[in-house]
Enzyme design. Structure first.
Site, mmCIF file in Angstrom:
data_model
loop_
_atom_site.group_PDB
_atom_site.id
_atom_site.type_symbol
_atom_site.label_atom_id
_atom_site.label_comp_id
_atom_site.label_asym_id
_atom_site.label_seq_id
_atom_site.Cartn_x
_atom_site.Cartn_y
_atom_site.Cartn_z
ATOM 1 N N CYS A 111 0.793 -1.233 0.000
ATOM 2 C CA CYS A 111 0.000 0.000 0.000
ATOM 3 C C CYS A 111 0.828 1.288 0.000
ATOM 4 O O CYS A 111 0.448 2.247 -0.682
ATOM 5 C CB CYS A 111 -0.954 -0.008 1.191
ATOM 6 S SG CYS A 111 -2.007 -1.475 1.252
ATOM 7 N N HIS A 252 -4.751 6.830 0.511
ATOM 8 C CA HIS A 252 -4.836 5.388 0.337
ATOM 9 C C HIS A 252 -6.166 4.874 0.863
ATOM 10 O O HIS A 252 -6.609 5.240 1.957
ATOM 11 C CB HIS A 252 -3.679 4.705 1.068
ATOM 12 C CG HIS A 252 -3.841 3.224 1.148
ATOM 13 N ND1 HIS A 252 -4.085 2.440 0.039
ATOM 14 C CD2 HIS A 252 -3.818 2.372 2.217
ATOM 15 C CE1 HIS A 252 -4.189 1.174 0.411
ATOM 16 N NE2 HIS A 252 -4.042 1.109 1.716
ATOM 17 N N ASN A 282 -9.682 -2.349 -1.027
ATOM 18 C CA ASN A 282 -8.320 -1.834 -0.864
ATOM 19 C C ASN A 282 -7.465 -2.416 -1.990
ATOM 20 O O ASN A 282 -7.144 -3.605 -1.989
ATOM 21 C CB ASN A 282 -7.790 -2.262 0.509
ATOM 22 C CG ASN A 282 -6.363 -1.817 0.771
ATOM 23 O OD1 ASN A 282 -5.616 -1.505 -0.150
ATOM 24 N ND2 ASN A 282 -5.972 -1.817 2.033
#
Length: 344
Positions: A111, A252, A282
């Site tokens: 991420c 994010h 995600n």
């Protein structure tokens, strides 16, 4: 250096919360209320990181009005490489038709790569070593899942995005960047190498063998909401700015409520961010550039806008970069000046 174009690619297969109810001990209403995800994209069995990344690179080039063969360097930010070696960037170059480009991978912990890998690409453009750099963020996170482990399975989705970087006019483009890591929380979110067995005793494997994504939701939330706003404030303060000066926060997409928590901590209204975690889940390092792409498509990002990109996750690591968004006229200034000199 500035972001000339943002390409995107999402796998066709969509998996809803209702679909997960069939294979996991979970509920649609719980996922919506605690994670904010309603559906996510899942790569096909024969679809890998390089496939997603190549499509995102081609899309970015099409939006910039160039061909992949015009790209000088391909950096693939990923934690799910097709193979341990050579780098997945090589396959992206081949599949996208980026003939003649140099390529390598950057693994900055999934991420956080939305900023970490972008910073690497920006430095190569700034050095003058490469004029046009494609930073491709791509992961097939669902292939790291144990589909009986509810925590990661309800969160992650697959996707790819590509930021095409080029030199731009002074005062525009990517500005200061801050990168931070705290290895003491290494296991807050990680891909663990361990043997697992099904209830009948048979070995259980992910698409990456004995490697499985796992995380502590409370630890990730505490870190993200507790520390990311401070990093962003520090970044802005170094330039004499505050959160009120920022037109768009591209954060994010770890969890809808984590994004909301960061915005609340910054004292900024939610209309100054864009979220896509509801429909994509995600998407790891691709999530920040995918937010940029959505903002561009919706007309919510214009030349001259001040943008903060912030990514965070395993490591644990976090990064933020300040961007003065470029318009088409901000690119190619050097070529126009050189042409004017030749014309004389």
């Amino acid at each position: 250096m500035g972001i000339r174009a943002v390409g995107a690619y999402l796998p066709e297969k969509a998996v809803s919360n209702a679909d997960l109810e069939e294979i996991l001990l979970t509920r649609d209403d719980w996922i919506r209320e605690n994670i904010g995800v309603e559906t996510r994209r899942v790569a096909a069995d024969d679809e890998w990181t390089s496939d997603l990344g190549a499509r995102a690179l081609q899309d970015a080039c099409a939006r910039a009005g160039i061909t992949p063969a015009d790209v000088d360097l391909v950096i693939c930010g990923t934690y799910t490489p097709d193979n341990m070696a050579p780098p997945t960037a090589m396959l992206i170059i081949d599949k996208a038709g980026a003939t003649g480009a140099t390529g390598f991978d950057v693994n900055s912990g999934a991420c956080p790569g939305g900023v970490f890998a972008l910073d690497v690409g920006a430095k190569y453009v700034a050095s003058g070593a490469f004029r046009r750099v494609a930073v491709v963020m791509a992961d097939v996170s669902t292939k790291t899942l144990d589909w009986k482990d509810t925590g990661p399975a309800v969160i992650f989705g697959d996707g790819a995005a590509c930021c095409l970087l080029e030199p731009c006019a002074p005062g525009t483009g990517l500005g200061p960047t801050l990168l931070r890591s705290d290895p003491k929380r290494y296991r807050a979110v990680w891909v663990a190498r361990e043997e697992r067995r099904a209830r009948d005793g048979r070995p259980q494997r992910s698409a990456f063998g004995d490697n499985f994504a796992q995380l502590s939701g409370p630890a990730v939330r505490e870190f993200a909401v507790g520390e990311v706003p401070g990093l962003i404030r520090e970044l802005l303060a170094d330039g004499g700015l505050t959160a009120s000066n920022v037109d768009l926060f591209a954060l994010h997409q770890a969890n809808l409520y984590i994004v909301h928590g960061i915005m609340e901590a910054l004292g900024v209204p939610l209309d100054r961010t864009v979220t896509n975690v509801r429909k994509y889940g995600n998407t790891s390092g691709a999530s920040v550039p995918l937010v940029l792409r959505e903002a561009l498509d919706a007309g919510g990002l214009r030349p001259g806008d001040l943008v903060v990109l912030a990514a965070f996750g395993s490591g644990v690591s976090m990064g933020a970069v300040l961007v003065r968004w470029c318009g088409e006229d901000d690119f190619g200034a050097e070529d126009r000046r050189a042409g004017a000199v030749r014309a004389r």
